[in-house]
Design an enzyme around this catalytic site. Structure first.
Site, PDB file in Angstrom:
ATOM      1  N   ASP A  14       0.875  -1.172   0.000  1.00 36.14           N
ATOM      2  CA  ASP A  14       0.000   0.000   0.000  1.00 36.14           C
ATOM      3  C   ASP A  14       0.913   1.223   0.000  1.00 36.14           C
ATOM      4  OD1 ASP A  14      -2.398   1.627   0.542  1.00 36.14           O
ATOM      5  OD2 ASP A  14      -1.484   1.873   2.516  1.00 36.14           O
ATOM      6  N   ASP A  16      -0.083   5.195   0.935  1.00 32.69           N
ATOM      7  CA  ASP A  16      -0.239   6.223   1.970  1.00 32.69           C
ATOM      8  C   ASP A  16      -0.474   5.577   3.337  1.00 32.69           C
ATOM      9  OD1 ASP A  16      -0.383   8.718   3.106  1.00 32.69           O
ATOM     10  OD2 ASP A  16      -1.878   9.470   1.700  1.00 32.69           O
TER      11      ASP A  16
END
Length: 257
Positions: A14, A16
């Site tokens: 992922d 952020d």
């Protein structure tokens, strides 16, 4: 704390909250949108993380057409980079994860871990890159945001909100990341900070490493995380042949009964 050695083909990160943090600038934009549309700011700040912006808007603003929601999602994410750039110009020192000064920054351990993976990959011509980004952000914003931290060059495989029809916690994003990386999802490690992302990775069939960078550990364990660490400074990587060996300094799995 137990230390695990885990063999993987590829890491699916992922972005952020995992590789970078845009929290300060992101929160400022949610304030703007909450004021414009009369949305519940506390709900946005606590329940929107890990999901595509367009889906967060569609859930809360059902009167928007799909085209309007998508346009507003792009505007939303453009504002994050504008605010970050403005704050970087005003910064009194180099922004860091501990003191971001309203900017987008790399998180602890990220540069070192990606360097270990990249250097090992470059050591043998033809070896696959070993990592990819699978983000809920739109493509243009995601690439700009990641590169602004100078943690690494962008990976060859970069799955964004534009590349899927259903976002996390649906398994589609991580399945696509594994497919584009030409690896079996069961031989991947998904690296996530958000409960929705942990669930997406587990539903896709991957093992999941949870980071306590934005949510408490219990929420990550409850969604099925296989390992949980404070941040990526607790993880290192080395190549053995065509496999990556991760050393993970994980906390112990709690009793969740």
């Amino acid at each position: 704390m137990p230390v695990y050695e885990v063999e993987v083909d590829t890491l699916l990160f992922d972005m952020d909250g995992t590789l970078i943090s845009s929290t300060a600038a992101l929160s400022a934009v949610w304030v703007e949108f909450a004021q414009q549309y009369g949305m519940d700011l506390d709900d946005l700040l606590h329940n929107s993380h890990g999901k595509r912006t367009v889906e967060n808007l569609q859930e809360r603003l059902p009167h928007l057409s799909p085209e309007e929601a998508q346009s507003e999602a792009v505007r939303f994410e453009d504002r994050i980079t504008v605010i970050s750039d403005e704050n970087r110009k005003k910064a009194t020192s180099e922004p860091t994860a501990a003191n971001p000064q309203g900017t987008i920054v790399g998180l602890p351990g990220v540069k070192e871990l990606l360097s270990q993976i990249n250097e090992g990959s470059k050591a043998q011509p033809g070896r696959r890159p070993g990592w990819a980004i699978v983000t809920s952000a739109t493509g243009d914003y995601a690439r700009k945001a990641f590169l602004s931290t100078k943690s690494s060059d962008a990976p060859e495989v970069f799955v964004s909100a534009d590349d899927v029809t259903a976002g996390k916690p649906d398994p589609q994003p991580y399945k696509k990341g594994a497919d584009l990386s030409k690896v079996d999802i069961t031989k991947c490690i998904v690296v996530e900070d958000a409960p929705a992302g942990v669930l997406s990775g587990k539903r896709a069939g991957a093992r999941v490493l949870g980071l306590k960078t934005t949510h408490d550990a219990k929420r990550l364990w409850l969604q099925g995380a296989d390992f949980v660490v404070d941040d990526l400074s607790k993880v290192s990587a080395r190549w053995e042949g065509d496999k990556i060996i991760l050393t993970i300094d994980s906390e112990e799995r709690p009793s969740l009964e």
